[in-house]
Design a protein around this motif. Sequence first.
Motif, PDB file in Angstrom:
ATOM      1  N   LEU A  53      26.951  39.474  39.283  1.00  0.00           N
ATOM      2  CA  LEU A  53      27.298  38.157  39.853  1.00  0.00           C
ATOM      3  C   LEU A  53      28.556  38.182  40.715  1.00  0.00           C
ATOM      4  O   LEU A  53      28.883  37.179  41.356  1.00  0.00           O
ATOM      5  N   HIS A  54      29.302  39.307  40.757  1.00  0.00           N
ATOM      6  CA  HIS A  54      30.672  39.234  41.292  1.00  0.00           C
ATOM      7  C   HIS A  54      30.745  38.756  42.742  1.00  0.00           C
ATOM      8  O   HIS A  54      31.729  38.137  43.129  1.00  0.00           O
ATOM      9  N   ASP A  55      29.694  39.021  43.538  1.00  0.00           N
ATOM     10  CA  ASP A  55      29.748  38.657  44.959  1.00  0.00           C
ATOM     11  C   ASP A  55      28.887  37.451  45.323  1.00  0.00           C
ATOM     12  O   ASP A  55      28.651  37.209  46.514  1.00  0.00           O
ATOM     13  N   ILE A  56      28.439  36.655  44.358  1.00  0.00           N
ATOM     14  CA  ILE A  56      27.555  35.523  44.718  1.00  0.00           C
ATOM     15  C   ILE A  56      28.258  34.522  45.626  1.00  0.00           C
ATOM     16  O   ILE A  56      27.597  33.771  46.338  1.00  0.00           O
ATOM     17  N   GLY A  57      29.592  34.518  45.605  1.00  0.00           N
ATOM     18  CA  GLY A  57      30.331  33.588  46.468  1.00  0.00           C
ATOM     19  C   GLY A  57      30.100  33.806  47.955  1.00  0.00           C
ATOM     20  O   GLY A  57      30.446  32.960  48.771  1.00  0.00           O
ATOM     21  N   TYR A  58      29.503  34.951  48.327  1.00  0.00           N
ATOM     22  CA  TYR A  58      29.144  35.177  49.731  1.00  0.00           C
ATOM     23  C   TYR A  58      27.889  34.405  50.122  1.00  0.00           C
ATOM     24  O   TYR A  58      27.593  34.253  51.312  1.00  0.00           O
ATOM     25  N   SER A  59      27.116  33.955  49.140  1.00  0.00           N
ATOM     26  CA  SER A  59      25.846  33.293  49.456  1.00  0.00           C
ATOM     27  C   SER A  59      26.086  32.029  50.274  1.00  0.00           C
ATOM     28  O   SER A  59      26.878  31.175  49.882  1.00  0.00           O
ATOM     29  N   PHE A  67      36.319  32.052  50.753  1.00  0.00           N
ATOM     30  CA  PHE A  67      36.947  33.096  49.918  1.00  0.00           C
ATOM     31  C   PHE A  67      36.012  33.292  48.723  1.00  0.00           C
ATOM     32  O   PHE A  67      35.952  32.477  47.812  1.00  0.00           O
ATOM     33  N   HIS A  68      35.263  34.414  48.734  1.00  0.00           N
ATOM     34  CA  HIS A  68      34.095  34.513  47.862  1.00  0.00           C
ATOM     35  C   HIS A  68      34.407  34.549  46.361  1.00  0.00           C
ATOM     36  O   HIS A  68      33.617  34.020  45.580  1.00  0.00           O
ATOM     37  N   PRO A  69      35.542  35.143  45.897  1.00  0.00           N
ATOM     38  CA  PRO A  69      35.770  35.087  44.441  1.00  0.00           C
ATOM     39  C   PRO A  69      35.950  33.646  43.939  1.00  0.00           C
ATOM     40  O   PRO A  69      35.448  33.279  42.869  1.00  0.00           O
ATOM     41  N   HIS A  92      38.549  36.760  39.501  1.00  0.00           N
ATOM     42  CA  HIS A  92      39.655  37.701  39.728  1.00  0.00           C
ATOM     43  C   HIS A  92      39.183  39.117  40.042  1.00  0.00           C
ATOM     44  O   HIS A  92      39.944  40.064  39.898  1.00  0.00           O
ATOM     45  N   HIS A  93      37.916  39.260  40.486  1.00  0.00           N
ATOM     46  CA  HIS A  93      37.430  40.628  40.646  1.00  0.00           C
ATOM     47  C   HIS A  93      38.160  41.378  41.763  1.00  0.00           C
ATOM     48  O   HIS A  93      38.500  40.820  42.801  1.00  0.00           O
ATOM     49  N   SER A  94      38.425  42.653  41.480  1.00  0.00           N
ATOM     50  CA  SER A  94      38.970  43.587  42.464  1.00  0.00           C
ATOM     51  C   SER A  94      40.205  43.052  43.193  1.00  0.00           C
ATOM     52  O   SER A  94      40.239  42.994  44.430  1.00  0.00           O
ATOM     53  N   CYS A 127      33.811  49.440  38.868  1.00  0.00           N
ATOM     54  CA  CYS A 127      32.391  49.378  39.258  1.00  0.00           C
ATOM     55  C   CYS A 127      32.245  48.974  40.734  1.00  0.00           C
ATOM     56  O   CYS A 127      31.457  49.560  41.476  1.00  0.00           O
ATOM     57  N   ASP A 128      32.999  47.969  41.166  1.00  0.00           N
ATOM     58  CA  ASP A 128      32.910  47.479  42.545  1.00  0.00           C
ATOM     59  C   ASP A 128      33.455  48.516  43.525  1.00  0.00           C
ATOM     60  O   ASP A 128      32.868  48.779  44.577  1.00  0.00           O
ATOM     61  N   MET A 129      34.581  49.118  43.186  1.00  0.00           N
ATOM     62  CA  MET A 129      35.276  50.003  44.116  1.00  0.00           C
ATOM     63  C   MET A 129      34.748  51.441  44.094  1.00  0.00           C
ATOM     64  O   MET A 129      35.267  52.293  44.814  1.00  0.00           O
TER      65      MET A 129
END
Length: 189
Positions: A53-59, A67-69, A92-94, A127-129
Motif C-alpha cells: 500500500l505504500h505508494d497508493i497516494g500516487y493514484s 505528496f503521496h505519503p 512516514h515511508h522512506s 523494502c522500498d529502497m
Amino acid sequence: MGLTEWAYSLSESLLSDPLPRRWAHSLGVAERARSLGPIMGDDAELLEAAAVLHDIGYSPAIATTGFHPLDGARFLRDQERADKRVVRLVAHHSCALLEAEERGLRQELEGEFELERPDLVDALLYCDMTTTPDGTPTSSTERMDEIVHRYGPDTIVGRFIQRAAPEIHAAAKRVEGRLAQVSADSQPM
Ligand SMILES: [Fe+2]
C-alpha cells in the motif's frame, strides 16, 4: 478478509490500471517484505500490507496534495478506517518527513501521523529502497542513483533523496545486519 488480502486488493484497484509500473513496483516491495519474514515475527503481515500500500497516494483517484505519503495515509485513515500501524507506516515511508520539509508539509505530516516503531520503519524503507520502479531487486545505492537521475538532482525529490541518503543507507545496513544475525543463529553449531 485478512489484512494482506485487503491490502493487495485495495492497492491493485487504485494503481494497476492508471499506474501499471507503480503497481509492479508495489508488488516487488511486498515480495521484499515477505523475504523479511525471518526477522519480522508477528509483524510480517503488517509489513507486507504496508509494503503493497505504500505508494497508493500516487493514484489519481486519491491524490490531493500531490505528496503521496500524506495523500495515501489520509485516504487509508479517513476512507478505509485502516489499521493505525499500516496508516503510520505509509505516512512516514522512506524518510517522508524529509520530503515533507522540501514541500512545506512537515507540520501536516507529523501533526497527523505518529512514527511507527523504528525497526518497522527501517524494514519498510529497506523494502522500498531495494526494489526498482519495475519491481525487481536492487541495491539502495543503485536505487538512489536511479531516483536522482529520473527526477533530476535539483528537483524536490532529487534534493530530498540526496539529503536522505545517509539515513537510507544506515537503515538498509541495520536490516541486513538483522537478517545476517538471524541466519547465523539458525546455522547448526
Ligand atoms: Fe513512495
